[in-house]
Design an enzyme around this catalytic site. Sequence first.
Site, PDB file in Angstrom:
ATOM      1  N   ASN A  81      36.696 -39.770 -81.300  1.00 29.30           N
ATOM      2  CA  ASN A  81      36.478 -38.575 -82.120  1.00 29.30           C
ATOM      3  C   ASN A  81      36.656 -38.821 -83.618  1.00 29.30           C
ATOM      4  OD1 ASN A  81      39.172 -38.937 -81.452  1.00 29.30           O
ATOM      5  ND2 ASN A  81      39.676 -36.787 -81.701  1.00 29.30           N
TER       6      ASN A  81
ATOM      7  N   GLU B 280      53.851 -40.640 -84.082  1.00 30.24           N
ATOM      8  CA  GLU B 280      53.242 -41.592 -85.014  1.00 30.24           C
ATOM      9  C   GLU B 280      53.533 -41.117 -86.431  1.00 30.24           C
ATOM     10  OE1 GLU B 280      49.091 -41.487 -83.796  1.00 30.24           O
ATOM     11  OE2 GLU B 280      49.490 -43.157 -82.436  1.00 30.24           O
TER      12      GLU B 280
ATOM     13  N   THR C 154      43.985 -40.576 -69.090  1.00 28.90           N
ATOM     14  CA  THR C 154      44.036 -42.006 -69.418  1.00 28.90           C
ATOM     15  C   THR C 154      45.448 -42.388 -69.861  1.00 28.90           C
ATOM     16  OG1 THR C 154      41.735 -41.868 -70.097  1.00 28.90           O
ATOM     17  CG2 THR C 154      42.911 -43.842 -70.770  1.00 28.90           C
TER      18      THR C 154
ATOM     19  N   GLY D 212      44.113 -40.650 -76.919  1.00 30.47           N
ATOM     20  CA  GLY D 212      42.972 -40.330 -76.069  1.00 30.47           C
ATOM     21  C   GLY D 212      43.335 -39.241 -75.084  1.00 30.47           C
TER      22      GLY D 212
ATOM     23  N   CYS E 118      42.079 -33.510 -81.486  1.00 34.63           N
ATOM     24  CA  CYS E 118      43.155 -33.068 -80.586  1.00 34.63           C
ATOM     25  C   CYS E 118      43.943 -31.920 -81.183  1.00 34.63           C
ATOM     26  CB  CYS E 118      44.060 -34.235 -80.228  1.00 34.63           C
ATOM     27  SG  CYS E 118      44.894 -34.930 -81.663  1.00 34.63           S
TER      28      CYS E 118
ATOM     29  N   GLU F 173      49.465 -40.511 -77.709  1.00 37.37           N
ATOM     30  CA  GLU F 173      49.080 -39.302 -78.448  1.00 37.37           C
ATOM     31  C   GLU F 173      47.907 -38.717 -77.681  1.00 37.37           C
ATOM     32  OE1 GLU F 173      47.999 -36.608 -80.202  1.00 37.37           O
ATOM     33  OE2 GLU F 173      46.939 -37.848 -81.655  1.00 37.37           O
TER      34      GLU F 173
END
Length: 480
Positions: free
Chosen positions: A148, A459, A228, A224, A280, A246
């Site tokens: 994205n 992060e 996953t 992602g 996101c 994340e």
Amino acid sequence: MDRIEHYIAGELRSSEAWLENFEPATGQVSGKIADAGEAELDAAIAAAQSAFPAWRRTPGAERARWLNRLADLIERDLEALARAESEDTGKPITLARSVDIPRAASNLRFFAAAATQFSSESHLMEDGAINWTLREPHGVVACISPWNLPLYLFTWKIAPALAAGNCVIGKPSEVTPKTAWLFSKLCIEAGLPSGVLNILHGRGPGIGARLIDHPAIKAISFTGGTATGAEIARVAAPRFKKLSLELGGKNPTIVFEDCDWEHTLEETLRAAFANQGQICLCGSRLLIQADIYEAFRDAFVEKARALNPADPALPETRQGAVVSRAHYEKVLGCIEQAREDGAHILVGGEAAQVGGRCDQGWFIQPTVIEGLSPSCRSNQQEIFGPVVSLMPFRDEEEALAIANGVDYGLASSIWTKDISRAHRMARNIESGLVWINCWMRRDLRVPMGGMKQSGVGREGGWEAMRFFTEAKNVTVAFDG
Ligand SMILES: NC(=O)C1=CN([C@@H]2O[C@H](COP(=O)(O)OP(=O)(O)OC[C@H]3O[C@@H](n4cnc5c(N)ncnc54)[C@H](O)[C@@H]3O)[C@@H](O)[C@H]2O)C=CC1
Ligand SMILES: O=C(O)/C=C/C=C(\O)C(=O)O
């Protein structure tokens, strides 16, 4: 046609297997992507392992120079990188030019500065000892990024990893590999020492799965989808690899009756539809206080109707294509599911027809829905597209119950002039990021990440530098 190759040991390298790359705006093949296998993984790991002893000893100020040099080259090539990002993702060229590529350069500069400022700590014990806490790089780490915000999130991960003295295997999304490949050419031009950064392209369940499983990989930073992320945790956790995940969101935008009307309308629209809703942090659930529900809804729908998807290469375009055929089908399927659940579609709800060269492109009309219960599938699952669901609420308590009533907890935004109310809401909301009267105002120093199924760890800023290092405490006794 592009031939997108890996970057291993300071050189471009291809594979036996190749994938097709598509341009979402046209639905046509734009190039080929080398699909890494065991041999490329082994070569990349060997290169990173052999580069690590020298890179970890390289002074922070020199690592910073490398990162700044790469940022200079990104800025020099801004136009070409923005064009490549827009072609690969379907996002408006104006967005790539003003947000994605400048932010990629900022990520490198920010962590270049961090490399020069990150320091060991010491704690004196009054009974005659001193603790000295070292922060040592892990060794070889994996940075896995999504489609994205391709170069933006790729650099957001590799920059702190490199700044902290690790050597990196980067794995960009196979859906949007182009800017990471162009970036590898910039690394070659800059003369970045061989093996410090390696970039492997290819399928997530192929090379991605091999990479996270490899015993040489000590830490994994992943952005992602939640499914996953869960798979990566399943493989990595029993081997005690450090994990930063994340993941997805189902973020609430909470509009109170005393909001600043025009500003709130503009910004909540941006929160819903920026990058075709494929961030996101996007506000995909719009909670509106009952007293203003109808008036705000009608004004919001009018603005959404004006967001016509168009050719992303045109400078005036604000809505582009979604990223892939698979994602296009997924999002249209979610809209269909909302219809089945009884949603009232206020605007959109269909594929968008954009003529000319975009005749076969993957465009979806910005879609606003209402009339669904907070607990139904459409209000619980991440759609990750240009779809926003409207819900009324009576008071703070009900707004909080709806906002927190999902499995995700990434981001939220609160729109009110009552600062006490804003603080009360912020204290009680379950999300890693809370914006008050703004959305996605990013400060690279703050912890970025989510609660619940939105991820593990944070992060950004020192959080990222700490994630990419192992703490080692040394206690020295002395005669006091
Ligand atoms: N940051 C976010 O919140 C994002 C969320 N998504 C959500 O995830 C859904 C699925 O999108 P995908 O493209 O499939 O994203 P994904 O989460 O599968 O892909 C992200 C990255 O992980 C890699 N990957 C995939 N499987 C892997 C595995 N087993 N081991 C290691 N690496 C692996 C991919 O190659 C890519 O580089 C989307 O529909 C969307 O809802 C997608 C992208 C970003
Ligand atoms: O760090 C940011 O500014 C944005 C992060 C966005 C994502 O991680 C995402 O959309 O996946």
